[in-house]
Scaffold this motif. Structure first.
Motif, short mmCIF file in Angstrom:
data_model
loop_
_atom_site.label_atom_id
_atom_site.label_comp_id
_atom_site.label_asym_id
_atom_site.label_seq_id
_atom_site.Cartn_x
_atom_site.Cartn_y
_atom_site.Cartn_z
N ILE A 85 0.84 -1.20 0.00
CA ILE A 85 0.00 0.00 0.00
C ILE A 85 0.87 1.25 0.00
N SER A 86 1.91 1.25 0.81
CA SER A 86 2.77 2.43 0.90
C SER A 86 3.46 2.74 -0.41
N TYR A 87 4.00 1.71 -1.06
CA TYR A 87 4.80 1.92 -2.26
C TYR A 87 3.98 2.08 -3.53
N TYR A 88 2.89 1.36 -3.64
CA TYR A 88 2.19 1.28 -4.91
C TYR A 88 0.80 1.91 -4.92
N LEU A 89 0.44 2.65 -3.90
CA LEU A 89 -0.91 3.22 -3.85
C LEU A 89 -1.14 4.20 -5.00
N PRO A 91 0.31 4.52 -8.10
CA PRO A 91 0.07 3.89 -9.40
C PRO A 91 -1.23 3.08 -9.46
N VAL A 92 -1.59 2.44 -8.36
CA VAL A 92 -2.84 1.67 -8.34
C VAL A 92 -4.04 2.61 -8.51
N LEU A 93 -4.02 3.73 -7.82
CA LEU A 93 -5.12 4.68 -7.96
C LEU A 93 -5.20 5.23 -9.38
N GLU A 94 -4.04 5.46 -9.99
CA GLU A 94 -4.04 5.91 -11.39
C GLU A 94 -4.65 4.84 -12.29
N LEU A 106 -5.72 12.99 -1.19
CA LEU A 106 -6.78 12.92 -0.18
C LEU A 106 -7.01 11.48 0.26
N ILE A 107 -7.02 10.56 -0.69
CA ILE A 107 -7.19 9.13 -0.36
C ILE A 107 -6.01 8.65 0.48
N ASN A 108 -4.80 9.01 0.07
CA ASN A 108 -3.61 8.61 0.81
C ASN A 108 -3.64 9.17 2.23
N GLY A 109 -4.03 10.44 2.37
CA GLY A 109 -4.14 11.04 3.71
C GLY A 109 -5.18 10.35 4.55
N GLY A 110 -6.31 9.99 3.92
CA GLY A 110 -7.35 9.27 4.66
C GLY A 110 -6.87 7.93 5.17
N ILE A 111 -6.11 7.22 4.35
CA ILE A 111 -5.56 5.94 4.78
C ILE A 111 -4.61 6.13 5.96
#
Length: 136
Positions: A85-89, A91-94, A106-111
């Protein structure tokens, strides 16, 4: 200089210490003080290396328990997927279609806030669950 002293090349080690610690001044006390510290540290390490080995980590019940904790931490931190999750979030979201960088942030901050919440809520749990230590 430490490597040189360990290999028995004391004169070269003193020359380097003289150059970098005393600006080239021969017989500077700092040079010989540092040289003495290096020799003493090497002697202590040789003595320790003769009496200990990696098996020491597993000989006593306390050390064995500590090593189980170390291995469990390493295993579960990899198994839980936090690194993925930390490394590939981003690119996955893209790839799933989140194109706007602000939305991804915003998604990363929420996590991260969720992880903080879970960590704070679960920190008090080891005390009530201390009876589990009897099992291990």
């Amino acid at each position: 200089p430490r490597w040189l002293v360990a290999k028995g090349r004391d004169a070269e080690a003193i020359a380097i210490l003289t150059k970098y610690h005393a600006n080239g001044r021969d017989r500077d006390p700092l040079v010989y003080f540092t040289y003495g510290q290096i020799r003493e540290a090497l002697a202590i390490e040789r003595e320790i290396n003769q009496t200990t080995s990696y098996l020491t980590l597993f000989k006593t019940p306390g050390n064995l328990r500590r090593m189980r904790i170390v291995f469990a931490l390493g295993f579960f931190s990899q198994w839980s997927g936090n690194g993925l999750i930390s490394y590939y979030l981003d690119p996955v979201l893209e790839n799933v279609g989140v194109e706007v960088a602000q939305t991804r942030a915003l998604i990363n901050g929420g996590i991260q806030i969720w992880c903080l919440f879970v960590a704070v809520c679960t920190c008090p749990l080891p005390s009530p669950l201390s009876f589990l230590s009897l099992l291990f």
